[in-house]
Write a protein that holds these residues in place. Structure first.
Motif, mmCIF file in Angstrom:
data_model
loop_
_atom_site.group_PDB
_atom_site.id
_atom_site.type_symbol
_atom_site.label_atom_id
_atom_site.label_comp_id
_atom_site.label_asym_id
_atom_site.label_seq_id
_atom_site.Cartn_x
_atom_site.Cartn_y
_atom_site.Cartn_z
ATOM 1 N N UNK A 256 42.258 -37.786 34.485
ATOM 2 C CA UNK A 256 42.552 -38.390 35.781
ATOM 3 C C UNK A 256 43.926 -39.033 35.685
ATOM 4 N N UNK A 257 44.692 -38.877 36.755
ATOM 5 C CA UNK A 257 46.013 -39.509 36.831
ATOM 6 C C UNK A 257 46.082 -40.273 38.139
ATOM 7 N N UNK A 258 46.597 -41.492 38.069
ATOM 8 C CA UNK A 258 46.673 -42.321 39.274
ATOM 9 C C UNK A 258 48.000 -43.053 39.286
ATOM 10 N N UNK A 259 48.511 -43.315 40.502
ATOM 11 C CA UNK A 259 49.785 -44.040 40.573
ATOM 12 C C UNK A 259 49.707 -45.170 41.593
ATOM 13 N N UNK A 260 50.673 -46.063 41.477
ATOM 14 C CA UNK A 260 50.656 -47.265 42.313
ATOM 15 C C UNK A 260 50.946 -46.926 43.775
#
Ligand SMILES: C[S@@+](CC[C@H](N)C(=O)[O-])C[C@H]1O[C@@H](n2cnc3c(N)ncnc32)[C@H](O)[C@@H]1O
Length: 317
Positions: A256-260
């Protein structure tokens, strides 16, 4: 150019293959039976070398595949700082530098000095100055404050942490612009990814990949799990250690990749091997409205040509 595989071959060559193979078998046994979070797994030079020779090419391939998908969502993202948490021998450092040549300031945090010593020796063999300059910091994960970073990675670490340390570590990653967690592509690895995904979204982050949305994962829990595969070549040493006939392997991984800040999401993602038959391609897609099977036929020549070129894990269309 010196590849990770070249550096590994040169660095672990000082250990007899039999010793490496025995250590690799002992490591596999420890990982299969479950790691006690109170113990140090990579606790000796030869154990770290066995890990690097046996597993690092695969973890490097999985992280490269995940980061490549992430980078494709925002081609203008040019991170300069990277922290690799539980980075061990540095697989994710080599992977991230391969994906983002802008990375210049990289820190690895790990509790194993043996793993980091080997990571440093591998890095010294790189002709990439950013890899040679990596800072290796002995750190016990938990309520850890991370150095400010554009990218934070955590690959193949969660199963070695207590529940509390897992949550604290993932929460700490929300200070980065982009947080990427990679785990083995097993039902248990996927469950850990789902827990990490919940932590990241609860802290207000937006999912970048693989999901094309930040809402609940539509995969029925306990019946299936979201995972992908990265193909990697096996060096002769890797092949010998695995007593493998094939000169390649497929590493299954979940991530999983998440960004602000929100990034443009993929319209949908292919979550199974596309079934390519004469005149039609069947795709299992995960999209904002959940899971769907779609058939692309020759009657739509442009879509059909595109579908023939797709792979498991690709965005669609
Ligand atoms: C399976 S290895 C993965 C290494 C690397 N990230 C990779 O993808 O190849 C797990 C790493 O997590 C580190 N680790 C496990 N528990 C830790 C803790 N409590 N604090 C710091 N590092 C830890 C281990 O020392 C080891 O290097």
């Amino acid at each position: 150019m010196v590849t990770l595989s070249d550096a590994l071959d040169a660095e672990v060559a000082r250990f007899p293959t039999k010793r490496l193979a025995d250590s690799a078998q002992a490591l596999i046994h420890r990982y299969r039976t479950g790691v006690d979070p109170a113990t140090l797994v990579l606790d000796a030079e030869v154990t770290a070398a066995a890990y690097a020779a046996y597993r690092m090419p695969a973890t490097h391939a999985a992280v490269t595949a995940a980061l490549t998908e992430v980078a494709a969502r925002a081609p203008d993202f040019a991170p300069t700082t990277h922290v690799d948490i539980g980075g061990g021998t540095g697989a994710a450092v080599w992977a991230a530098r391969g994906v983002w040549p802008s990375l210049a300031d990289i820190t690895v945090l790990d509790q194993s000095t043996q793993a980091m010593d080997l990571g440093r020796r591998l890095a010294d063999r790189a002709d990439d100055p950013a890899i040679r300059r990596v800072r290796w910091q002995r750190t016990a994960l938990g309520a850890t404050r991370l150095p400010p970073a554009d990218v934070a990675t955590l690959s193949y670490v969660l199963s070695e942490l207590t529940d509390a340390a897992r949550a604290d570590t993932v929460r700490a990653m929300t200070s980065a612009t982009l947080a990427v967690v990679v785990e083995p592509g097993t039902p248990a690895g996927y469950e850990r990814i789902m827990a990490a995904r919940d932590e990241l979204t609860a802290a207000g982050m937006h999912i970048v990949a693989p999901c094309p949305h930040s809402t609940t994962c539509p995969i029925p829990r306990g019946q299936d799990w979201c995972h992908f595969a990265a193909r990697l070549g096996r060096s002769p040493l890797h092949q010998r250690l695995k007593t493998a006939v094939l000169n390649f392997e497929d590493e299954k991984f979940s991530y999983v990749a998440a960004c602000r800040e929100p990034w443009p999401a993929a319209p949908a993602r292919i979550v199974r091997h596309p079934l390519k038959r004469k005149g039609m391609v069947s795709l299992r897609l995960c999209g904002p409205d959940g899971l769907a099977d779609t058939i692309v036929s020759k009657r739509d020549p442009a879509a059909y040509r595109a579908a023939r070129d797709t792979d498991w894990g690709d965005p669609w269309p």
